[in-house]
Design an enzyme around this catalytic site. Structure first.
Site, PDB file in Angstrom:
ATOM      1  N   TYR A  35       0.828  -1.201   0.000  1.00 42.77           N
ATOM      2  CA  TYR A  35       0.000   0.000   0.000  1.00 42.77           C
ATOM      3  C   TYR A  35       0.866   1.256   0.000  1.00 42.77           C
ATOM      4  O   TYR A  35       2.089   1.195   0.180  1.00 42.77           O
ATOM      5  CB  TYR A  35      -0.928   0.003   1.226  1.00 42.77           C
ATOM      6  CG  TYR A  35      -0.232   0.338   2.531  1.00 42.77           C
ATOM      7  CD1 TYR A  35       0.594  -0.588   3.150  1.00 42.77           C
ATOM      8  CD2 TYR A  35      -0.378   1.595   3.123  1.00 42.77           C
ATOM      9  CE1 TYR A  35       1.241  -0.274   4.343  1.00 42.77           C
ATOM     10  CE2 TYR A  35       0.265   1.910   4.306  1.00 42.77           C
ATOM     11  CZ  TYR A  35       1.078   0.972   4.904  1.00 42.77           C
ATOM     12  OH  TYR A  35       1.731   1.282   6.068  1.00 42.77           O
ATOM     13  N   ARG A  54       7.729   3.760  -5.142  1.00 43.99           N
ATOM     14  CA  ARG A  54       7.858   2.805  -4.030  1.00 43.99           C
ATOM     15  C   ARG A  54       6.787   1.722  -4.098  1.00 43.99           C
ATOM     16  O   ARG A  54       7.044   0.561  -3.798  1.00 43.99           O
ATOM     17  CB  ARG A  54       7.815   3.528  -2.684  1.00 43.99           C
ATOM     18  CG  ARG A  54       8.157   2.587  -1.528  1.00 43.99           C
ATOM     19  CD  ARG A  54       8.283   3.329  -0.210  1.00 43.99           C
ATOM     20  NE  ARG A  54       7.041   3.991   0.142  1.00 43.99           N
ATOM     21  CZ  ARG A  54       6.911   4.839   1.154  1.00 43.99           C
ATOM     22  NH1 ARG A  54       7.963   5.133   1.910  1.00 43.99           N
ATOM     23  NH2 ARG A  54       5.758   5.399   1.422  1.00 43.99           N
ATOM     24  N   ARG A 103      -8.383 -20.018  -0.941  1.00 42.34           N
ATOM     25  CA  ARG A 103      -7.266 -19.847  -0.012  1.00 42.34           C
ATOM     26  C   ARG A 103      -6.179 -20.914  -0.171  1.00 42.34           C
ATOM     27  O   ARG A 103      -6.452 -22.107  -0.033  1.00 42.34           O
ATOM     28  CB  ARG A 103      -7.780 -19.859   1.430  1.00 42.34           C
ATOM     29  CG  ARG A 103      -6.711 -19.513   2.460  1.00 42.34           C
ATOM     30  CD  ARG A 103      -7.267 -19.496   3.858  1.00 42.34           C
ATOM     31  NE  ARG A 103      -6.237 -19.095   4.809  1.00 42.34           N
ATOM     32  CZ  ARG A 103      -5.315 -19.920   5.290  1.00 42.34           C
ATOM     33  NH1 ARG A 103      -5.282 -21.180   4.924  1.00 42.34           N
ATOM     34  NH2 ARG A 103      -4.410 -19.474   6.152  1.00 42.34           N
ATOM     35  N   HIS A 105      -1.612 -20.940   0.402  1.00 40.90           N
ATOM     36  CA  HIS A 105      -0.392 -20.152   0.594  1.00 40.90           C
ATOM     37  C   HIS A 105       0.315 -19.883  -0.737  1.00 40.90           C
ATOM     38  O   HIS A 105       0.870 -18.816  -0.956  1.00 40.90           O
ATOM     39  CB  HIS A 105       0.569 -20.893   1.540  1.00 40.90           C
ATOM     40  CG  HIS A 105       0.237 -20.734   2.990  1.00 40.90           C
ATOM     41  ND1 HIS A 105      -1.020 -20.965   3.496  1.00 40.90           N
ATOM     42  CD2 HIS A 105       0.993 -20.350   4.050  1.00 40.90           C
ATOM     43  CE1 HIS A 105      -1.010 -20.741   4.809  1.00 40.90           C
ATOM     44  NE2 HIS A 105       0.198 -20.367   5.165  1.00 40.90           N
ATOM     45  N   LYS A 149       6.520  -2.011   1.882  1.00 39.63           N
ATOM     46  CA  LYS A 149       5.364  -1.391   2.546  1.00 39.63           C
ATOM     47  C   LYS A 149       4.175  -2.336   2.382  1.00 39.63           C
ATOM     48  O   LYS A 149       3.296  -2.137   1.546  1.00 39.63           O
ATOM     49  CB  LYS A 149       5.097  -0.001   1.945  1.00 39.63           C
ATOM     50  CG  LYS A 149       4.310   0.917   2.877  1.00 39.63           C
ATOM     51  CD  LYS A 149       4.373   2.361   2.417  1.00 39.63           C
ATOM     52  CE  LYS A 149       3.433   3.246   3.214  1.00 39.63           C
ATOM     53  NZ  LYS A 149       3.858   3.507   4.597  1.00 39.63           N
ATOM     54  N   GLU A 181      13.249   2.540  13.506  1.00 37.31           N
ATOM     55  CA  GLU A 181      12.344   3.615  13.082  1.00 37.31           C
ATOM     56  C   GLU A 181      11.191   3.650  14.081  1.00 37.31           C
ATOM     57  O   GLU A 181      11.285   3.029  15.140  1.00 37.31           O
ATOM     58  CB  GLU A 181      11.860   3.391  11.641  1.00 37.31           C
ATOM     59  CG  GLU A 181      11.161   2.073  11.415  1.00 37.31           C
ATOM     60  CD  GLU A 181      10.760   1.829   9.952  1.00 37.31           C
ATOM     61  OE1 GLU A 181      10.497   2.805   9.219  1.00 37.31           O
ATOM     62  OE2 GLU A 181      10.692   0.652   9.567  1.00 37.31           O
ATOM     63  N   LEU A 205      11.558   1.133   6.527  1.00 39.91           N
ATOM     64  CA  LEU A 205      10.947   1.690   5.326  1.00 39.91           C
ATOM     65  C   LEU A 205      11.733   2.915   4.881  1.00 39.91           C
ATOM     66  O   LEU A 205      12.105   3.756   5.705  1.00 39.91           O
ATOM     67  CB  LEU A 205       9.497   2.105   5.616  1.00 39.91           C
ATOM     68  CG  LEU A 205       8.732   2.514   4.358  1.00 39.91           C
ATOM     69  CD1 LEU A 205       8.381   1.297   3.526  1.00 39.91           C
ATOM     70  CD2 LEU A 205       7.493   3.307   4.713  1.00 39.91           C
TER      71      LEU A 205
END
Lengths: 290, 290
Positions: A35, A54, A103, A105, A149, A181, A205
């Site tokens: 995101y 990014r 579903r 993996h 991210k 961070e 990040l």
């Protein structure tokens, strides 16, 4: 506060309430996506290219192949502001998941990524920007690839919640005393007119506001040392500040109840805030008027 | 394969297609939730209490307060099988998120958790259970709280995908050579008629099948040593196997292309598989007939 009903969904614009996800969306079951949050001032994106670049880096890192180019995505994001008649301060939240599939993996084949973006109003948090904030310290228990991210944000939520429960704004994360961070921002220490911050390894990040700060310090001729500082260094620090797209550049005036320096926002932090306002072309310059 | 259209949503039963999530669902944006996969044999749950107990432990660990008791949840899950007329082998996937609220790292107040569960058909994977599987090894880059069965599964997905791309079934995860578990299962090494496996620290999931194995070894009088083994120990191992609710107890016959022991499922693994079939009350005993 304005309402912005138009959402970008895939390459279409739809009403906010019409966008719903099925139970086997991979973001919903695995956090399998990435995101961005892009800041908007006076209806215009700030650090637009940095965020879009990014987003593509993050997607590539988890092997999500986007169905359209950066240029096309930028067009859509600009159109999103137009369609919402967005002219104030705000942000866009944008998310890409690997898609919806039974579903498993293992990555599904032949499935389109799910993309959506929406606009929100977000006035500048003038009080915290001017006065600074208090933070706690918290062990960094996250995974190794925090440069991505991603939607796997549970440890960040837990740290931020603990900060809030302690009456604080943020949590400084550390690995055995080494500061990485904050839960949702980068963090910097000022000592003897030098700025210290964790290098952009896989563990943090690479913030878009940080990228801007890298430009500001060059112009201001302030040394920025990419060398992680320790929790122990904080008691001797002259200044401490954090940066993110929603927090801009915010002074940290207290850590775990102890004042930083003289307990007030410092000179170098102020200079960077001033540079930020100029760079973002913010009309009402609150720092100069502080 | 049967279709099971009835879904549990909160404490209601609804049609599968009617359950949709809004864009600000916290599972969708943060992976802010926990889950369970419960095995079903002949229409009956296996290790039912273990799974429900763990779901409550996981929820508590991330401070999600469930709106009903374990007993009520168990009733609902049993009713889910009834309503779907479930009489075959399958599984239930169940998920709890912190709920839907405007996006904010800090936990929302006054918001109900979102709960859903659905049934799927899942025949036993007789081929892999009998013949065993090949695995790769992969660095364990996950967060520190893997004992929480959370929706933050990106590192697990990445490892499993890499296994698949190498023609393998699973990935053995290790921290600097110390084996923790697999991407979606626990892992065990047999040497000199003793079983070694990572202790149930915060770094691994305490598997429900593992809990059953802890019972089996007591009855079979096989020593189970909760002492993590090393990647280096694998070349001298007599047997290697993994366990999970979908994989049951599966022999590992090859690691990174090298055979384990004589490259065939071992004696102790077979004994545990036999104990598993008896414990799960599986009618067609494939191990005895192997």
């Amino acid at each position: 506060m304005s309402v912005f009903p138009v959402i970008l969904s895939q390459d279409k614009f739809v009403h906010r309430d019409s966008l719903k996800f099925p139970l086997e969306e991979r973001a919903l079951q695995f956090g399998d996506g990435v995101y961005e949050v892009i800041r908007i001032y006076n209806g215009k994106y700030y650090l637009f290219n940095e965020h879009v670049d990014r987003l593509y880096r993050s997607s590539k890192a988890i092997k999500i192949k986007l169905s359209y180019s950066k240029e096309k995505l930028k067009e859509l994001l600009l159109e999103l502001l137009n369609r919402n008649k967005m002219i104030e301060d705000g942000k866009v939240y944008m998310q890409i998941s690997r898609g919806s599939a039974p579903r498993d993996h293992v990555f599904p084949e032949g499935v389109e990524p799910n993309i959506y973006a929406y606009v929100q109003s977000l006035p500048r948090n003038l009080s915290t920007i001017k006065k600074g904030v208090s933070v706690i310290t918290h062990r960094d228990i996250r995974w190794e690839n925090c440069y991505i991210k991603s939607l796997n944000l549970l440890p960040n939520l837990m740290a931020k919640q603990e900060a809030k429960e302690n009456g604080c704004y943020e949590a400084i994360l550390h690995q055995d005393g080494l500061v990485t961070e904050c839960s949702a921002s980068n963090v910097y220490l000022v000592k003897d007119e030098k700025i210290f911050t964790h290098p952009t390894t896989r563990n943090i990040l690479h913030g878009c506001v940080r990228m801007a700060i890298e430009r500001f310090v060059e112009e201001l001729q302030i040394p920025l040392v990419e060398d992680a500082f320790l929790l122990n260094d904080i008691s001797d620090a002259d200044e401490l500040f954090l940066s993110s797209s929603t927090s801009e550049i915010t002074p940290i005036v207290s850590v775990d109840g102890h004042p930083v320096g003289d307990g007030k926002p410092g000179e170098i932090t102020r200079k960077l805030q001033d540079a930020y306002e100029k760079d973002a072309n913010i009309q009402e310059n609150i720092i100069a008027n502080a």
